[in-house]
Design an enzyme around this catalytic site. Structure first.
Site, PDB file in Angstrom:
ATOM      1  CB  CYS A  65      -0.805  -0.267   8.230  1.00  0.00           C
ATOM      2  SG  CYS A  65      -1.694  -1.453   7.180  1.00  0.00           S
ATOM      3  CB  CYS A 117     -18.144   0.581   9.053  1.00  0.00           C
ATOM      4  SG  CYS A 117     -17.053  -0.273  10.218  1.00  0.00           S
ATOM      5  NE  ARG A 177     -17.486  -4.958  13.747  1.00  0.00           N
ATOM      6  CZ  ARG A 177     -17.656  -4.154  12.696  1.00  0.00           C
ATOM      7  NH1 ARG A 177     -16.636  -3.490  12.208  1.00  0.00           N
ATOM      8  NH2 ARG A 177     -18.825  -4.035  12.130  1.00  0.00           N
ATOM      9  CB  CYS A 186      -1.490   3.803   8.091  1.00  0.00           C
ATOM     10  SG  CYS A 186      -2.572   4.489   6.814  1.00  0.00           S
ATOM     11  CB  CYS A 241      -0.924   0.000   1.219  1.00  0.00           C
ATOM     12  SG  CYS A 241      -2.063   1.394   1.229  1.00  0.00           S
ATOM     13  CB  CYS A 289     -18.750  -4.468   5.220  1.00  0.00           C
ATOM     14  SG  CYS A 289     -17.710  -3.109   5.807  1.00  0.00           S
ATOM     15  CB  CYS A 302     -15.773  -6.591   6.289  1.00  0.00           C
ATOM     16  SG  CYS A 302     -14.945  -5.026   5.999  1.00  0.00           S
TER      17      CYS A 302
HETATM   18  N1  SAM Z   1      -6.686   0.532   3.106  1.00  0.00           N
HETATM   19  C1  SAM Z   1      -7.960   0.855   3.577  1.00  0.00           C
HETATM   20  C2  SAM Z   1      -7.968   2.027   4.518  1.00  0.00           C
HETATM   21  O1  SAM Z   1      -7.029   2.241   5.256  1.00  0.00           O
HETATM   22  O2  SAM Z   1      -8.962   2.753   4.525  1.00  0.00           O
HETATM   23  C3  SAM Z   1      -8.683  -0.299   4.228  1.00  0.00           C
HETATM   24  C4  SAM Z   1      -7.975  -1.291   5.094  1.00  0.00           C
HETATM   25  S1  SAM Z   1      -7.268  -0.680   6.599  1.00  0.00           S
HETATM   26  C5  SAM Z   1      -6.258  -2.000   7.073  1.00  0.00           C
HETATM   27  C6  SAM Z   1      -8.623  -0.572   7.716  1.00  0.00           C
HETATM   28  C7  SAM Z   1      -8.378  -0.163   9.138  1.00  0.00           C
HETATM   29  O3  SAM Z   1      -7.798  -1.235   9.865  1.00  0.00           O
HETATM   30  C8  SAM Z   1      -7.464   0.993   9.430  1.00  0.00           C
HETATM   31  O4  SAM Z   1      -8.057   2.228   9.233  1.00  0.00           O
HETATM   32  C9  SAM Z   1      -7.135   0.774  10.890  1.00  0.00           C
HETATM   33  O5  SAM Z   1      -8.043   1.460  11.730  1.00  0.00           O
HETATM   34  C10 SAM Z   1      -7.269  -0.729  11.068  1.00  0.00           C
HETATM   35  N2  SAM Z   1      -5.951  -1.337  11.321  1.00  0.00           N
HETATM   36  C11 SAM Z   1      -4.995  -1.564  10.403  1.00  0.00           C
HETATM   37  N3  SAM Z   1      -3.891  -2.093  10.977  1.00  0.00           N
HETATM   38  C12 SAM Z   1      -4.162  -2.216  12.297  1.00  0.00           C
HETATM   39  C13 SAM Z   1      -3.408  -2.672  13.421  1.00  0.00           C
HETATM   40  N4  SAM Z   1      -2.144  -3.102  13.303  1.00  0.00           N
HETATM   41  N5  SAM Z   1      -3.994  -2.669  14.635  1.00  0.00           N
HETATM   42  C14 SAM Z   1      -5.272  -2.218  14.775  1.00  0.00           C
HETATM   43  N6  SAM Z   1      -6.008  -1.757  13.749  1.00  0.00           N
HETATM   44  C15 SAM Z   1      -5.478  -1.747  12.523  1.00  0.00           C
HETATM   45  C1  DTB Z   2     -11.471  -1.955  11.464  1.00  0.00           C
HETATM   46  O1  DTB Z   2     -11.720  -0.941  12.144  1.00  0.00           O
HETATM   47  N1  DTB Z   2     -10.640  -2.901  11.824  1.00  0.00           N
HETATM   48  C2  DTB Z   2     -10.526  -3.902  10.797  1.00  0.00           C
HETATM   49  C3  DTB Z   2     -11.523  -3.421   9.722  1.00  0.00           C
HETATM   50  N2  DTB Z   2     -12.006  -2.202  10.289  1.00  0.00           N
HETATM   51  C4  DTB Z   2     -11.103  -3.269   8.333  1.00  0.00           C
HETATM   52  C5  DTB Z   2      -9.158  -4.177  10.380  1.00  0.00           C
HETATM   53  C6  DTB Z   2      -8.253  -4.597  11.526  1.00  0.00           C
HETATM   54  C7  DTB Z   2      -6.927  -4.905  10.955  1.00  0.00           C
HETATM   55  C8  DTB Z   2      -5.975  -5.395  11.989  1.00  0.00           C
HETATM   56  C9  DTB Z   2      -4.618  -5.612  11.449  1.00  0.00           C
HETATM   57  C10 DTB Z   2      -4.517  -6.652  10.372  1.00  0.00           C
HETATM   58  O2  DTB Z   2      -5.081  -7.761  10.498  1.00  0.00           O
HETATM   59  O3  DTB Z   2      -3.818  -6.397   9.384  1.00  0.00           O
HETATM   60 FE1  SF4 Z   3      -2.858   1.195   3.370  1.00  0.00          FE
HETATM   61 FE2  SF4 Z   3      -2.779   0.030   5.758  1.00  0.00          FE
HETATM   62 FE3  SF4 Z   3      -3.142   2.660   5.596  1.00  0.00          FE
HETATM   63 FE4  SF4 Z   3      -5.123   0.989   4.799  1.00  0.00          FE
HETATM   64  S1  SF4 Z   3      -4.328   1.222   6.885  1.00  0.00           S
HETATM   65  S2  SF4 Z   3      -4.359   2.826   3.727  1.00  0.00           S
HETATM   66  S3  SF4 Z   3      -3.881  -0.701   3.978  1.00  0.00           S
HETATM   67  S4  SF4 Z   3      -1.295   1.529   4.931  1.00  0.00           S
END
Ligand code: SAM
Ligand code: DTB
Ligand code: SF4
Length: 331
Positions: free
Chosen positions: A68, A196, A272, A65, A61, A136, A105
């Site tokens: 992530c 959401c 949630r 973030c 990506c 979703c 989702c």
């Molecule tokens: N890329 C898209 C975005 O960021 O909008 C969708 C997927 S992203 C992984 C969705 C959400 O997962 C993020 O906004 C974040 O709140 C949550 N998330 C991602 N990595 C996480 C982590 N290591 N621990 C907790 N929540 C996480």
């Molecule tokens: C949200 O708030 N948490 C979910 C979903 N919406 C997309 C994602 C959690 C991701 C946790 C880290 C991972 O598994 O990569």
């Molecule tokens: Fe990309 Fe992860 Fe950020 Fe979603 S949360 S935009 S997958 S870097």
């Protein structure tokens, strides 16, 4: 000093930061009692909505973030992959439904949705919808016309998180603005989809940031239909994951306080208890449900990190006397 003595019966979008801070400051038992009272006014407290995630496009990506595993800015050892074929997504959705999931989702590690990917996504969405599950997706930023196309394909919910407070935001991500997130949420709502939207706790933010984050959600023109509260899954190789590993994340009690305040200020949202449950005891999760959480992710995988095994969750639900949310409550 704001008056926090009366649980709020109606949905308000005019919450002040002072009122939200005063809720956080309540004695813990009083806060949980108020949140549980609000929960009971709007929901059957024995019911929990069950969502299951699938990462349909993993890693690589462009966003940075800081928490992530999927950002190309950090070396987390994650293998990137292309968009999954539609039939594989539908097999995974069927397995999720057979395992009891009520909402499926689909997540993609994209900064924004590209029009070339829309036909495949539309096929995934309509296929999942035809199975009788709620649909979703979380695919990054959307334009209004893309939101309309996803809605037309049968998408019920779109996830797009604010993640943290506007004040702490630039410590978390610099490649996407807070306003861009709000614009995507607006496009989703304008297209007639359910929203959401939530955030992550334990990123190194302060109590004031948690107040400000919930203030953002509570003063949206329409509260999120689903409100995920994630506890950071500390991923090695990410700056915020490593900071949390070194300094420790948020305490369990402060996490429950955050869930409780979310329940009070957004009384009709499905709150949630999202990422981070594998690190939580049964007792901590029970406190979160008491404080108004009424939704979880099920299945042994979130997007790229583990979630409790199905049997573990079945045991937890049985011990606590919780059951899947009824069709009437989901409608
Ligand atoms: N890329 C898209 C975005 O960021 O909008 C969708 C997927 S992203 C992984 C969705 C959400 O997962 C993020 O906004 C974040 O709140 C949550 N998330 C991602 N990595 C996480 C982590 N290591 N621990 C907790 N929540 C996480
Ligand atoms: C949200 O708030 N948490 C979910 C979903 N919406 C997309 C994602 C959690 C991701 C946790 C880290 C991972 O598994 O990569
Ligand atoms: Fe990309 Fe992860 Fe950020 Fe979603 S949360 S935009 S997958 S870097």
């Amino acid at each position: 000093m704001a008056d926090t003595s009366q649980p709020i019966a109606t949905v308000r979008t005019d919450w002040t930061k002072g009122e939200i801070a005063a809720l956080f400051d309540l004695p813990f038992m009083e806060l949980v009692f108020q949140a549980a009272s609000v929960h009971r006014r709007h929901f059957d407290p024995s019911e929990v909505q069950l969502s299951q995630l699938l990462s349909v496009k993993t890693g690589g990506c462009a966003e940075n973030c800081g928490y992530c595993s999927q950002s190309s800015h950090f070396d987390t050892g994650l293998k990137a992959s292309k968009l999954m074929p539609v039939d594989e997504v539908l097999s995974a959705a069927q397995a999720a439904k057979d395992g009891g999931a009520q909402r499926f989702c689909m997540g993609a590690a994209w900064r924004d949705l590209k029009d070339r990917d829309l036909p495949a996504l539309e096929a995934m969405i309509s296929g999942v919808k035809a199975m009788g599950m709620e649909t979703c997706a979380t695919l990054g930023m959307l334009r209004p016309d893309q939101a309309e196309q996803l809605k037309a394909a049968g998408l019920d919910y779109y996830n797009h998180n604010l993640d943290t407070s506007p004040e702490y935001y630039d410590k978390v991500v610099t490649t996407r603005t807070y306003q861009e997130r709000l614009d995507t949420l607006q496009a989703v709502a304008d297209a007639g989809m359910k929203t959401c939207c939530g955030g992550i706790m334990g990123l190194g933010e302060t109590r004031a940031d948690r107040v400000s984050f919930l203030h953002q959600l509570a003063t949206l023109p329409r509260h999120p239909d689903s409100l995920p509260i994630n506890n950071l899954v500390a991923v090695t190789g990410t700056p915020l994951g490593e900071k949390a590993q070194a300094e420790g994340g948020i305490s369990g009690i402060e996490f429950v306080r955050t869930v409780a305040v979310a329940r009070i200020v957004c009384p009709k949202s499905m709150v949630r208890l999202s990422a981070g449950r594998t690190e939580m005891s049964e007792e901590l999760q029970a406190l979160c449900f008491l404080a108004g959480a009424n939704s979880v992710f099920v299945g042994n995988q979130l997007l790229t990190t583990p979630n409790p095994e199905r049997g573990t969750d079945a045991h937890l639900m049985a011990e606590l006397g919780l059951k899947p949310m009824s069709a009437e409550a989901l409608a």
